[in-house]
Design a protein around this motif. Structure first.
Motif, PDB file in Angstrom:
ATOM      1  N   ASP A  58       0.885  -1.089  -0.091  1.00 29.59           N
ATOM      2  CA  ASP A  58      -0.128   0.227   0.129  1.00 29.59           C
ATOM      3  C   ASP A  58       0.961   1.231  -0.062  1.00 29.59           C
ATOM      4  O   ASP A  58       0.525   2.374  -0.388  1.00 29.59           O
ATOM      5  N   ASP A  59       2.187   1.286   0.748  1.00 28.01           N
ATOM      6  CA  ASP A  59       2.834   2.386   0.914  1.00 28.01           C
ATOM      7  C   ASP A  59       3.889   2.555  -0.296  1.00 28.01           C
ATOM      8  O   ASP A  59       5.000   3.351  -0.302  1.00 28.01           O
ATOM      9  N   ARG A  60       3.688   1.807  -1.362  1.00 32.29           N
ATOM     10  CA  ARG A  60       4.651   1.948  -2.648  1.00 32.29           C
ATOM     11  C   ARG A  60       4.471   3.302  -3.328  1.00 32.29           C
ATOM     12  O   ARG A  60       3.448   3.948  -2.959  1.00 32.29           O
ATOM     13  N   ASP A  61       5.340   3.753  -4.178  1.00 33.63           N
ATOM     14  CA  ASP A  61       5.283   4.985  -4.975  1.00 33.63           C
ATOM     15  C   ASP A  61       4.376   4.673  -6.138  1.00 33.63           C
ATOM     16  O   ASP A  61       4.504   3.976  -7.145  1.00 33.63           O
ATOM     17  N   ARG A  62       3.071   5.205  -5.843  1.00 27.38           N
ATOM     18  CA  ARG A  62       1.840   4.770  -6.865  1.00 27.38           C
ATOM     19  C   ARG A  62       2.305   5.700  -8.267  1.00 27.38           C
ATOM     20  O   ARG A  62       1.699   5.218  -9.294  1.00 27.38           O
ATOM     21  N   GLY A  63       3.163   6.595  -8.100  1.00 29.52           N
ATOM     22  CA  GLY A  63       3.647   7.241  -9.397  1.00 29.52           C
ATOM     23  C   GLY A  63       4.240   6.479 -10.513  1.00 29.52           C
ATOM     24  O   GLY A  63       4.345   6.939 -11.558  1.00 29.52           O
ATOM     25  N   GLU A  64       4.600   5.071  -9.942  1.00 27.34           N
ATOM     26  CA  GLU A  64       5.326   4.011 -10.652  1.00 27.34           C
ATOM     27  C   GLU A  64       4.133   3.307 -11.631  1.00 27.34           C
ATOM     28  O   GLU A  64       4.439   2.628 -12.269  1.00 27.34           O
ATOM     29  N   ASP A  65       2.942   3.296 -10.905  1.00 30.90           N
ATOM     30  CA  ASP A  65       1.927   2.118 -11.487  1.00 30.90           C
ATOM     31  C   ASP A  65       1.716   2.004 -12.934  1.00 30.90           C
ATOM     32  O   ASP A  65       1.733   1.221 -13.589  1.00 30.90           O
ATOM     33  N   ASP A  66       1.797   3.405 -13.556  1.00 30.51           N
ATOM     34  CA  ASP A  66       1.399   3.410 -15.097  1.00 30.51           C
ATOM     35  C   ASP A  66       2.753   2.836 -15.580  1.00 30.51           C
ATOM     36  O   ASP A  66       2.638   2.202 -16.737  1.00 30.51           O
ATOM     37  N   ALA A  67       3.919   3.201 -15.193  1.00 32.74           N
ATOM     38  CA  ALA A  67       5.027   2.650 -15.840  1.00 32.74           C
ATOM     39  C   ALA A  67       5.195   1.257 -15.699  1.00 32.74           C
ATOM     40  O   ALA A  67       5.535   0.544 -16.453  1.00 32.74           O
ATOM     41  N   ILE A  68       4.641   0.603 -14.661  1.00 30.99           N
ATOM     42  CA  ILE A  68       4.813  -0.932 -14.375  1.00 30.99           C
ATOM     43  C   ILE A  68       3.590  -1.434 -15.450  1.00 30.99           C
ATOM     44  O   ILE A  68       3.987  -2.542 -16.171  1.00 30.99           O
TER      45      ILE A  68
END
Length: 219
Positions: A58-68
């Motif tokens: 839950d505490d991940r960098d969600r800004g990377e979600d699109d890149a993943i």
């Protein structure tokens, strides 16, 4: 009386679940997330947004979600021209159409990916309508894509039946109010899909085709 059969595509008609598992695993690895492949496999069938929430902290960098997500698509795209429909998949769609049933593909794949899946199936002559990721606000196990498929078929939920391969398909169908047949081609066990609420279980499309006259589709 059944008027429409709605089919999930990935893992149900086309052999993609393990390709998705390994390409998601690699996409996670590229961004520093070590996720066991078994856990990835069990999340296949969810939309990518829910899959990320299921598998990553839950505490991940969600800004990377699109890149993943983009990394997964790039890796998975390498297999598109080699995708293989399961034995009997195209014949099953044609047999349902021959019974006078509307055949609808309910997929959350994006447009170009859906084209690759349909090319692998090679059964457009039997398909009444299809969905894509653009058609649903929320992904499985939310019922959105199933409800859109019902709208495309022009039938109420009590006149349709769904064929899928994961518990996420079954849960989406339960929320949408229609029964779900499960096939085991996605790698989920028979006991698990029965416990989730599948009304019938078959080894794969060829098995369902062989039993079609005695299946819930014909019944």
């Amino acid at each position: 009386m059944t008027e429409a059969v709605i089919f999930d595509v990935d893992g149900t008609l086309v052999d993609t679940n393990y390709l998705h598992a390994v390409t998601w695993w690699e996409a996670f690895r590229q961004y520093g997330h070590g996720v066991d492949m078994a856990a990835v496999h069990r999340a296949i069938g969810m939309g990518s947004d829910k899959l990320l929430d299921q598998l990553l902290p839950d505490d991940r960098d969600r800004g990377e979600d699109d890149a993943i997500r983009a990394a997964h698509k790039t890796l998975y795209r390498l297999f598109w021209k080699r995708l293989r429909a399961f034995d009997g998949a195209a014949d099953l769609l044609r047999a349902c159409a021959a019974l006078g049933l509307k055949v609808v593909l309910a997929s959350s794949a994006e447009g170009d990916e859906m084209e690759a899946l349909r090319a692998a199936l090679d059964a457009d002559d039997a398909i009444t309508a299809a969905t894509s990721s653009a058609d649903a606000e929320e992904s499985k196990p939310a019922p959105d894509i199933v409800q859109v498929a019902l709208e495309r078929a022009g039938v109420p939920a009590d006149r349709a039946i769904f064929v899928g391969d994961t518990v996420w398909d079954i849960r989406a169908c339960q929320k949408a109010g229609l029964p779900c047949i499960a096939v085991l081609t996605g790698g989920i066990g028979a006991d698990e899909v029965r416990e989730a609420g599948a009304v019938a279980v078959y080894d794969g499309p060829a098995h369902l085709l062989a039993e079609l006259d005695r299946s819930p589709i014909a019944g």
